[in-house]
Design a protein around this motif. Structure first.
Motif, PDB file in Angstrom:
ATOM      1  N   TRP A 128     -21.078  20.916 -30.901  1.00 43.08           N
ATOM      2  CA  TRP A 128     -20.641  22.312 -30.796  1.00 43.08           C
ATOM      3  C   TRP A 128     -19.132  22.391 -30.931  1.00 43.08           C
ATOM      4  CZ3 TRP A 128     -24.303  20.315 -27.233  1.00 43.08           C
ATOM      5  CH2 TRP A 128     -23.745  19.431 -26.299  1.00 43.08           C
TER       6      TRP A 128
ATOM      7  N   PHE B 289     -16.320  25.833 -30.504  1.00 39.05           N
ATOM      8  CA  PHE B 289     -16.161  27.284 -30.393  1.00 39.05           C
ATOM      9  C   PHE B 289     -14.674  27.660 -30.349  1.00 39.05           C
ATOM     10  CE2 PHE B 289     -20.362  29.180 -29.625  1.00 39.05           C
ATOM     11  CZ  PHE B 289     -21.133  28.037 -29.566  1.00 39.05           C
TER      12      PHE B 289
ATOM     13  N   GLY C  34     -15.903  29.856 -21.874  1.00 38.52           N
ATOM     14  CA  GLY C  34     -16.007  30.428 -20.530  1.00 38.52           C
ATOM     15  C   GLY C  34     -17.068  31.500 -20.387  1.00 38.52           C
TER      16      GLY C  34
ATOM     17  N   THR D 193     -23.503  26.483 -24.207  1.00 36.44           N
ATOM     18  CA  THR D 193     -24.715  26.019 -23.532  1.00 36.44           C
ATOM     19  C   THR D 193     -25.939  26.765 -24.067  1.00 36.44           C
ATOM     20  OG1 THR D 193     -23.432  25.455 -21.574  1.00 36.44           O
ATOM     21  CG2 THR D 193     -25.787  25.821 -21.248  1.00 36.44           C
TER      22      THR D 193
ATOM     23  N   ASN E 290     -12.907  14.490 -23.063  1.00 37.31           N
ATOM     24  CA  ASN E 290     -13.409  15.836 -23.353  1.00 37.31           C
ATOM     25  C   ASN E 290     -14.406  16.297 -22.280  1.00 37.31           C
ATOM     26  OD1 ASN E 290     -14.135  18.253 -24.481  1.00 37.31           O
ATOM     27  ND2 ASN E 290     -14.528  17.434 -26.531  1.00 37.31           N
TER      28      ASN E 290
HETATM   29  C1  LIG Z   1     -16.861  22.166 -25.702  1.00 40.10           C
HETATM   30  C2  LIG Z   1     -16.824  23.696 -25.647  1.00 40.10           C
HETATM   31  C3  LIG Z   1     -17.808  24.269 -26.641  1.00 40.10           C
HETATM   32  C4  LIG Z   1     -17.206  24.106 -24.220  1.00 40.10           C
HETATM   33  O1  LIG Z   1     -16.999  25.488 -24.056  1.00 40.10           O
HETATM   34  P1  LIG Z   1     -17.224  26.150 -22.617  1.00 40.10           P
HETATM   35  O2  LIG Z   1     -16.868  27.567 -22.738  1.00 40.10           O
HETATM   36  O3  LIG Z   1     -16.539  25.320 -21.595  1.00 40.10           O
HETATM   37  O4  LIG Z   1     -18.800  25.966 -22.393  1.00 40.10           O
HETATM   38  P2  LIG Z   1     -19.905  27.092 -22.277  1.00 40.10           P
HETATM   39  O5  LIG Z   1     -19.884  27.968 -23.471  1.00 40.10           O
HETATM   40  O6  LIG Z   1     -21.172  26.420 -21.941  1.00 40.10           O
HETATM   41  O7  LIG Z   1     -19.406  27.973 -21.058  1.00 40.10           O
HETATM   42  C5  LIG Z   1     -19.422  27.469 -19.745  1.00 40.10           C
HETATM   43  C6  LIG Z   1     -18.421  28.216 -18.905  1.00 40.10           C
HETATM   44  O8  LIG Z   1     -18.707  29.609 -18.986  1.00 40.10           O
HETATM   45  C7  LIG Z   1     -18.962  30.136 -17.666  1.00 40.10           C
HETATM   46  N1  LIG Z   1     -19.929  31.253 -17.834  1.00 40.10           N
HETATM   47  C8  LIG Z   1     -19.575  32.566 -17.808  1.00 40.10           C
HETATM   48  N2  LIG Z   1     -20.648  33.330 -18.055  1.00 40.10           N
HETATM   49  C9  LIG Z   1     -21.704  32.503 -18.231  1.00 40.10           C
HETATM   50  C10 LIG Z   1     -23.071  32.722 -18.500  1.00 40.10           C
HETATM   51  N3  LIG Z   1     -23.567  33.935 -18.672  1.00 40.10           N
HETATM   52  N4  LIG Z   1     -23.850  31.629 -18.645  1.00 40.10           N
HETATM   53  C11 LIG Z   1     -23.373  30.396 -18.483  1.00 40.10           C
HETATM   54  N5  LIG Z   1     -22.068  30.128 -18.234  1.00 40.10           N
HETATM   55  C12 LIG Z   1     -21.249  31.191 -18.096  1.00 40.10           C
HETATM   56  C13 LIG Z   1     -19.446  28.930 -16.885  1.00 40.10           C
HETATM   57  O9  LIG Z   1     -19.257  29.112 -15.513  1.00 40.10           O
HETATM   58  C14 LIG Z   1     -18.507  27.858 -17.432  1.00 40.10           C
HETATM   59  O10 LIG Z   1     -17.234  28.062 -16.897  1.00 40.10           O
HETATM   60  P3  LIG Z   1     -16.267  26.841 -16.420  1.00 40.10           P
HETATM   61  O11 LIG Z   1     -15.799  26.168 -17.664  1.00 40.10           O
HETATM   62  O12 LIG Z   1     -15.174  27.554 -15.718  1.00 40.10           O
HETATM   63  O13 LIG Z   1     -17.103  25.953 -15.586  1.00 40.10           O
HETATM   64  C15 LIG Z   1     -15.412  24.216 -25.969  1.00 40.10           C
HETATM   65  O14 LIG Z   1     -14.520  23.739 -25.001  1.00 40.10           O
HETATM   66  C16 LIG Z   1     -14.936  23.788 -27.354  1.00 40.10           C
HETATM   67  O15 LIG Z   1     -15.300  24.375 -28.357  1.00 40.10           O
HETATM   68  N6  LIG Z   1     -14.050  22.761 -27.384  1.00 40.10           N
HETATM   69  C17 LIG Z   1     -13.454  22.310 -28.623  1.00 40.10           C
HETATM   70  C18 LIG Z   1     -14.417  21.597 -29.548  1.00 40.10           C
HETATM   71  C19 LIG Z   1     -15.035  20.386 -28.925  1.00 40.10           C
HETATM   72  O16 LIG Z   1     -14.379  19.637 -28.215  1.00 40.10           O
HETATM   73  N7  LIG Z   1     -16.330  20.208 -29.217  1.00 40.10           N
HETATM   74  C20 LIG Z   1     -17.092  19.101 -28.725  1.00 40.10           C
HETATM   75  C21 LIG Z   1     -16.827  17.887 -29.489  1.00 40.10           C
HETATM   76  S1  LIG Z   1     -17.877  16.574 -28.955  1.00 40.10           S
END
Ligand SMILES: CC(C)(COP(=O)(O)OP(=O)(O)OC[C@H]1O[C@@H](n2cnc3c(N)ncnc32)[C@H](O)[C@@H]1OP(=O)(O)O)[C@@H](O)C(=O)NCCC(=O)NCCS
Length: 194
Positions: free
Chosen positions: A105, A107, A113, A118, A145
């Motif tokens: 993934w 984003f 956030g 997920t 990461n």
């Molecule tokens: C990895 C990545 C996709 C994670 O994004 P993320 O926003 O942390 O993950 P999610 O989309 O699952 O969101 C989870 C967060 O949303 C919050 N949240 C808010 N509303 C939510 C809902 N309705 N449902 C679930 N989570 C929710 C959760 O509490 C969590 O917050 P936290 O980070 O404060 O614990 C992002 O950081 C990214 O794109 N990084 C760069 C690229 C990368 O590294 N990719 C992976 C390479 S292996």
């Protein structure tokens, strides 16, 4: 041999509560390039991508949908049609043959956030298990990461530290070389579901 869908089948669409995982469109190229050029998004990769590299990545993804019958979907937010990033499955070109298919993934920062990664990942792995019939799906990332590892844990993947490895494409001594590997087994089918 891994299972396959037949070549040239169109990219399937997956709908979730808030998202549409869909085929790539010309208008995705600009927001995709902005995302790939953002150092916050690319913190755990060796470098940001230029717009040309970003476009080439879309071309590779589209080609893999054709050749492998799987790949990364463009992820769109249903509420406003915004392009948020990608999620999907891929065979690792660098990995030993025994390595399971990978779910991954990426984003745009504005889309972090909200649980979108997920939500999209759950749909992608379900598709991999149900449509492709994979017995296991893996995901790996640099030790650094932690946001990505949190997505892996939220979708139920587990890590055995014995699976940690040094990524062969990253030079020795580089801060991103050490990787963790998470795995998810296909759920046992529910006998009650018939
Ligand atoms: C990895 C990545 C996709 C994670 O994004 P993320 O926003 O942390 O993950 P999610 O989309 O699952 O969101 C989870 C967060 O949303 C919050 N949240 C808010 N509303 C939510 C809902 N309705 N449902 C679930 N989570 C929710 C959760 O509490 C969590 O917050 P936290 O980070 O404060 O614990 C992002 O950081 C990214 O794109 N990084 C760069 C690229 C990368 O590294 N990719 C992976 C390479 S292996």
């Amino acid at each position: 041999m891994p299972p396959t869908r037949s070549n040239h089948e169109p990219t399937p669409r997956l709908a979730t509560e808030r998202l549409l995982l869909r085929e790539w469109r010309a208008e995705d190229r600009e927001p995709f390039a902005a995302m790939n050029g953002d150092p916050r998004v690319m913190e755990h990769f060796p470098s940001v991508l230029t717009p040309a590299e970003s476009n080439a990545l879309i071309d590779r993804i589209v080609e893999r949908w054709r050749s492998d019958g799987l790949g990364q979907w463009a992820v769109e937010r249903v509420a406003d049609g915004a392009f948020l990033g990608f999620t999907g499955l891929a065979y690792a070109s660098w990995a030993p043959e025994a390595m399971p298919v990978e779910v991954g993934w990426r984003f745009a920062v504005d889309a972090w956030g909200h649980g979108y990664a997920t939500e999209a990942a759950r749909a992608a792995v379900r598709w991999g298990f149900d449509v492709f019939g994979f017995a296991e799906i893996a995901s790996w990332t640099s030790v650094t990461n932690v946001r990505s590892q949190a997505v892996m844990e939220r979708i139920g993947m587990t890590r055995d530290p014995a699976d940690d490895f040094d990524h062969p494409s990253i030079p020795e001594g580089h801060r991103l070389r050490r990787h963790v590997l998470y795995r998810l087994r296909r759920p046992e089918s529910d006998p009650a579901a018939g």
